[in-house]
Design a protein around this motif. Structure first.
Motif, PDB file in Angstrom:
ATOM      1  N   ASP A 166       0.830  -1.213   0.000  1.00 43.00           N
ATOM      2  CA  ASP A 166       0.000   0.000   0.000  1.00 43.00           C
ATOM      3  C   ASP A 166       0.859   1.256   0.000  1.00 43.00           C
ATOM      4  OD1 ASP A 166      -2.327  -1.458  -0.003  1.00 43.00           O
ATOM      5  OD2 ASP A 166      -2.739  -1.208   2.140  1.00 43.00           O
ATOM      6  N   ALA A 167       1.917   1.258   0.811  1.00 50.55           N
ATOM      7  CA  ALA A 167       2.781   2.434   0.915  1.00 50.55           C
ATOM      8  C   ALA A 167       3.542   2.673  -0.391  1.00 50.55           C
ATOM      9  CB  ALA A 167       3.760   2.267   2.070  1.00 50.55           C
ATOM     10  N   ILE A 168       3.950   1.597  -1.037  1.00 55.17           N
ATOM     11  CA  ILE A 168       4.669   1.728  -2.303  1.00 55.17           C
ATOM     12  C   ILE A 168       3.749   2.306  -3.377  1.00 55.17           C
ATOM     13  CG2 ILE A 168       5.810   0.425  -4.153  1.00 55.17           C
ATOM     14  CD1 ILE A 168       6.748  -1.534  -1.889  1.00 55.17           C
ATOM     15  N   VAL A 169       2.511   1.837  -3.415  1.00 49.59           N
ATOM     16  CA  VAL A 169       1.534   2.376  -4.367  1.00 49.59           C
ATOM     17  C   VAL A 169       1.264   3.848  -4.059  1.00 49.59           C
ATOM     18  CG1 VAL A 169      -0.856   2.223  -5.184  1.00 49.59           C
ATOM     19  CG2 VAL A 169       0.465   0.124  -4.781  1.00 49.59           C
ATOM     20  N   ALA A 170       1.121   4.188  -2.785  1.00 52.64           N
ATOM     21  CA  ALA A 170       0.854   5.573  -2.386  1.00 52.64           C
ATOM     22  C   ALA A 170       1.995   6.500  -2.791  1.00 52.64           C
ATOM     23  CB  ALA A 170       0.617   5.646  -0.880  1.00 52.64           C
ATOM     24  N   ALA A 171       3.223   5.983  -2.756  1.00 55.39           N
ATOM     25  CA  ALA A 171       4.366   6.807  -3.161  1.00 55.39           C
ATOM     26  C   ALA A 171       4.249   7.208  -4.620  1.00 55.39           C
ATOM     27  CB  ALA A 171       5.669   6.041  -2.924  1.00 55.39           C
ATOM     28  N   HIS A 172       3.743   6.314  -5.447  1.00 55.47           N
ATOM     29  CA  HIS A 172       3.573   6.622  -6.874  1.00 55.47           C
ATOM     30  C   HIS A 172       2.497   7.674  -7.106  1.00 55.47           C
ATOM     31  CE1 HIS A 172       5.973   2.983  -7.217  1.00 55.47           C
ATOM     32  NE2 HIS A 172       6.221   3.323  -8.467  1.00 55.47           N
ATOM     33  N   ALA A 173       1.552   7.769  -6.186  1.00 53.13           N
ATOM     34  CA  ALA A 173       0.493   8.774  -6.318  1.00 53.13           C
ATOM     35  C   ALA A 173       1.036  10.184  -6.102  1.00 53.13           C
ATOM     36  CB  ALA A 173      -0.633   8.476  -5.331  1.00 53.13           C
ATOM     37  N   ARG A 174       2.251  10.295  -5.560  1.00 53.57           N
ATOM     38  CA  ARG A 174       2.847  11.610  -5.336  1.00 53.57           C
ATOM     39  C   ARG A 174       3.677  12.087  -6.529  1.00 53.57           C
ATOM     40  NH1 ARG A 174       4.530   9.125  -0.445  1.00 53.57           N
ATOM     41  NH2 ARG A 174       6.735   9.496  -0.910  1.00 53.57           N
ATOM     42  N   LEU A 175       3.919  11.222  -7.485  1.00 53.20           N
ATOM     43  CA  LEU A 175       4.743  11.591  -8.635  1.00 53.20           C
ATOM     44  C   LEU A 175       4.056  12.624  -9.521  1.00 53.20           C
ATOM     45  CD1 LEU A 175       6.041   8.067  -9.741  1.00 53.20           C
ATOM     46  CD2 LEU A 175       7.475   9.949  -8.915  1.00 53.20           C
ATOM     47  N   THR A 176       4.849  13.533 -10.053  1.00 55.08           N
ATOM     48  CA  THR A 176       4.351  14.487 -11.037  1.00 55.08           C
ATOM     49  C   THR A 176       5.192  14.372 -12.308  1.00 55.08           C
ATOM     50  OG1 THR A 176       5.768  16.244 -10.154  1.00 55.08           O
ATOM     51  CG2 THR A 176       3.527  16.087  -9.271  1.00 55.08           C
ATOM     52  N   ASN A 177       4.749  15.013 -13.350  1.00 58.88           N
ATOM     53  CA  ASN A 177       5.396  14.910 -14.657  1.00 58.88           C
ATOM     54  C   ASN A 177       6.905  15.153 -14.575  1.00 58.88           C
ATOM     55  OD1 ASN A 177       5.698  14.788 -17.498  1.00 58.88           O
ATOM     56  ND2 ASN A 177       5.573  17.012 -17.614  1.00 58.88           N
ATOM     57  N   GLY A 178       7.675  14.223 -15.135  1.00 58.75           N
ATOM     58  CA  GLY A 178       9.127  14.352 -15.202  1.00 58.75           C
ATOM     59  C   GLY A 178       9.861  13.758 -14.022  1.00 58.75           C
ATOM     60  N   GLN A 179       9.137  13.399 -12.966  1.00 60.55           N
ATOM     61  CA  GLN A 179       9.809  12.928 -11.763  1.00 60.55           C
ATOM     62  C   GLN A 179      10.207  11.454 -11.832  1.00 60.55           C
ATOM     63  OE1 GLN A 179       7.344  14.091  -8.330  1.00 60.55           O
ATOM     64  NE2 GLN A 179       8.641  15.902  -8.090  1.00 60.55           N
TER      65      GLN A 179
END
Length: 222
Positions: A166-179
């Motif tokens: 769950d935490a790993i998936v949540a980390a991806h939800a914080r990504l923005t373009n180019g990151q």
């Protein structure tokens, strides 16, 4: 006559299916409102093949930052990474604290990894990730000598620290373009998260891209 008509109908249906598959690609590409860089450190290992299967099944491409000693020991897996459409980067030969090493030692760590990856069929890397994200002027100078762009990360998934799926998936939800996000080749939770990572990115119209050697940012695959 009936068989001929049935055959013609079947061929027409098959042609339509092929056309639909072909035209689906631009539509999917148009849905990409940005790109992020998925990265996996420390491979290749006994977990690599399963990770590659999960990535391919979910339509994701990633950059695999390989250790040279692992690449030398598993050349077939380096080749498998390349054949699966992944990009391959340099992560040093033995994963030391490079900032504590001499220039000659840093040079050896980087140059041997370049060779091991090339010998395995992974091409000549253009991206370099220093172990632990630790760098200094010496490390950057040696990397530049081998035509390598240093890549750290914008988001740390914490998978190396026992993060849950769950935490790993949540980390991806914080990504923005180019990151760029940091993950690793070996955690079971990371592999388990792959389908949900794909869903999370798709829900935000983000696609898994390549990391540009010019800018160090994630861009459309080219």
């Amino acid at each position: 006559m009936g068989k001929t008509r049935s055959l013609a109908t079947g061929l027409a249906a098959a042609a339509l299916a092929v056309a639909s598959a072909v035209t689906a690609t631009p539509a999917n590409a148009a849905a990409c409102n940005g790109y992020v860089g998925l990265t996996f450190d420390d491979g290749p290992s006994g977990n690599t093949q399963a990770l590659l299967t999960a990535l391919r099944q979910n339509g994701l491409r990633a950059t695999m930052f390989n250790q040279g000693n692992n690449a030398a020991a598993n050349p077939g897996l380096v080749r498998a990474q390349a054949q699966a459409g992944m990009w391959i980067g340099n992560h040093s030969y033995t994963h030391p604290h490079l900032t504590q090493q001499s220039q000659a030692q840093v040079d050896s760590e980087i140059s041997r990894t370049q060779q091991a990856i090339a010998n395995g069929g992974g091409g000549t890397p253009r991206l370099f990730r220093p172990p632990y994200g630790e760098t200094n002027a010496t490390v950057q100078s040696v990397a530049a000598k081998y035509g390598l762009r240093q890549i750290i990360w914008d988001v740390d998934s914490q998978d190396w620290n026992g993060a849950s799926t769950d935490a790993i998936v949540a980390a991806h939800a914080r990504l923005t373009n180019g990151q760029v996000i940091l993950m690793h080749d070996w955690p079971a939770n990371t592999r388990a998260a792959i389908p949900r990572i794909a869903q999370t990115l798709a829900s935000r119209n983000l696609c898994a891209g390549m990391i540009s050697p010019q800018t160090g940012r994630a861009v459309a695959p080219g």
